[in-house]
Design a protein around this motif. Structure first.
Motif, short mmCIF file in Angstrom:
data_model
loop_
_atom_site.label_atom_id
_atom_site.label_comp_id
_atom_site.label_asym_id
_atom_site.label_seq_id
_atom_site.Cartn_x
_atom_site.Cartn_y
_atom_site.Cartn_z
N LEU A 195 19.03 6.78 45.63
CA LEU A 195 19.83 6.25 44.52
C LEU A 195 20.97 5.36 45.03
O LEU A 195 21.31 4.35 44.41
CB LEU A 195 20.39 7.40 43.68
N LYS A 218 25.17 18.06 49.52
CA LYS A 218 23.74 18.23 49.22
C LYS A 218 22.98 18.32 50.53
O LYS A 218 23.09 17.44 51.39
CB LYS A 218 23.29 17.02 48.39
N ASN A 237 21.53 10.66 45.65
CA ASN A 237 20.75 10.91 46.86
C ASN A 237 20.65 9.58 47.61
O ASN A 237 21.04 8.53 47.06
CB ASN A 237 19.37 11.53 46.52
N ASP A 270 22.00 11.58 37.06
CA ASP A 270 21.36 11.45 38.36
C ASP A 270 21.29 9.97 38.72
O ASP A 270 20.24 9.33 38.54
CB ASP A 270 19.96 12.07 38.27
N PHE A 319 12.74 20.16 41.79
CA PHE A 319 12.38 18.80 41.33
C PHE A 319 11.22 18.87 40.33
O PHE A 319 10.04 18.84 40.69
CB PHE A 319 11.96 17.95 42.54
N ARG A 342 8.64 15.63 40.04
CA ARG A 342 7.73 15.44 41.18
C ARG A 342 6.65 16.52 41.21
O ARG A 342 5.55 16.28 41.68
CB ARG A 342 8.51 15.39 42.49
N ARG A 391 12.63 13.41 33.99
CA ARG A 391 12.14 12.07 33.67
C ARG A 391 12.34 11.70 32.20
O ARG A 391 12.30 10.54 31.85
CB ARG A 391 10.64 11.99 34.00
N ALA A 393 16.33 19.10 38.56
CA ALA A 393 16.40 17.69 39.01
C ALA A 393 15.05 17.01 38.82
O ALA A 393 14.09 17.65 38.39
CB ALA A 393 16.82 17.65 40.47
N SER A 394 15.04 15.73 39.14
CA SER A 394 13.82 14.93 38.95
C SER A 394 13.37 14.99 37.49
O SER A 394 12.19 15.09 37.21
CB SER A 394 12.73 15.42 39.91
O1 G3P Z 1 18.23 14.53 42.18
C1 G3P Z 1 16.94 14.38 42.68
C2 G3P Z 1 16.21 13.42 41.83
O2 G3P Z 1 16.93 12.25 41.82
C3 G3P Z 1 14.82 13.07 42.16
O3 G3P Z 1 14.33 12.38 41.06
O4 G3P Z 1 12.91 10.86 39.80
O5 G3P Z 1 13.22 10.55 42.28
O6 G3P Z 1 11.87 12.45 41.40
P1 G3P Z 1 13.01 11.51 41.15
#
Ligand code: G3P
Length: 238
Positions: A52, A108, A49, A27, A154, A157, A191, A188-189
């Motif tokens: 990023l 996406k 995204n 990611d 996610f 989050r 950590r 996704a998201s």
């Molecule tokens: O792909 C979605 C992801 O990048 C969100 O991650 O760490 O920004 O919550 P984050």
């Protein structure tokens, strides 16, 4: 007599698609990190995204598009490229242009009303999609109904908001298995490494992770201690 719908649940676990293993996406839009994950031999794709891309200083339509192509040239897997528009016509225009960039591109699309309409449109045209910003089972169900290739709940989050993100992955898994939805769960998201391990336990199809979380899977102090002892014993035997 009609047969009752029998979900896949067997002995507390799920018998899922035997034809594919869990996949790891990275990611990030950072080319060095994508190359490092690719060199490790375990990379199955990339998600990006707008945040990023901005973090890497990639601005402007032409540069953004070239960056997606650069990413596709590093990995042979799917590469998620996010639309910026929030209206149906805009998403369709952008998504078609993104999909035309490279066969590996997955469009996406955000989980909003026009996004669902766009996913259905893309699905009917054979353009693959990743429905992003998913935070509930209802949203995941709607994305699957619209024909999304991937759905991106996610995790991190949700955890940040005192809600267990892993519960959502398990809930989506159950719903999709109940009805044989082919939409793939792209967690996704993420950590940290335990997110990846837990995703594997509950049956996410894909985990998209920071490089640090993937490399974290390597770590155990007993491995390091054990290897040091093996090497020391080998040296003392010469
Ligand atoms: O792909 C979605 C992801 O990048 C969100 O991650 O760490 O920004 O919550 P984050």
């Amino acid at each position: 007599m009609s047969m009752p719908c029998v979900p896949f649940k067997v002995f507390g676990t799920f018998a899922r698609n035997p034809n594919h293993a869990m996949r790891f996406f990275i990611d990030t839009a950072n080319l060095d990190q994508i190359r490092e994950a690719q060199d490790l031999g375990v990379l199955d794709g990339v998600t990006t995204n707008p945040s990023l891309m901005a973090k890497e200083g990639i601005h402007g339509e032409a540069r953004v598009k070239q960056h997606y192509i650069d990413i596709c040239n590093i990995t042979s897997g799917d590469v998620s490229a996010e639309v910026i528009s929030t209206d149906f016509a805009g998403m369709v225009k952008e998504g078609e242009a993104l999909a035309a960039l490279h066969p590996q591109i997955v469009v996406k699309v955000p989980m909003i009303k026009d996004g669902i309409k766009a996913i259905k449109y893309f699905s009917d045209k054979g353009i693959r999609t990743n429905c992003t910003l998913v935070f509930s089972a209802g949203q995941a169900l709607l994305a699957a109904k619209a024909g999304a290739t991937y759905v991106s709940p996610f995790l991190g989050r949700l955890d940040d908001n005192s809600q267990d993100g892993m519960d959502l992955i398990a809930q989506i898994r159950l719903i999709y298995d109940n009805y044989f939805f082919e939409t793939q769960i792209l967690a996704a998201s993420i950590r940290h490494t335990m997110h990846i391990v837990k995703c594997a336990e509950v049956g996410a199809d894909v985990a998209t992770c920071p490089l640090s979380a993937i490399l974290g899977l390597l770590n155990h102090p007993l491995t390091d201690i054990g290897l040091a002892k093996f090497l020391a014993d080998y040296a003392s035997n010469k």
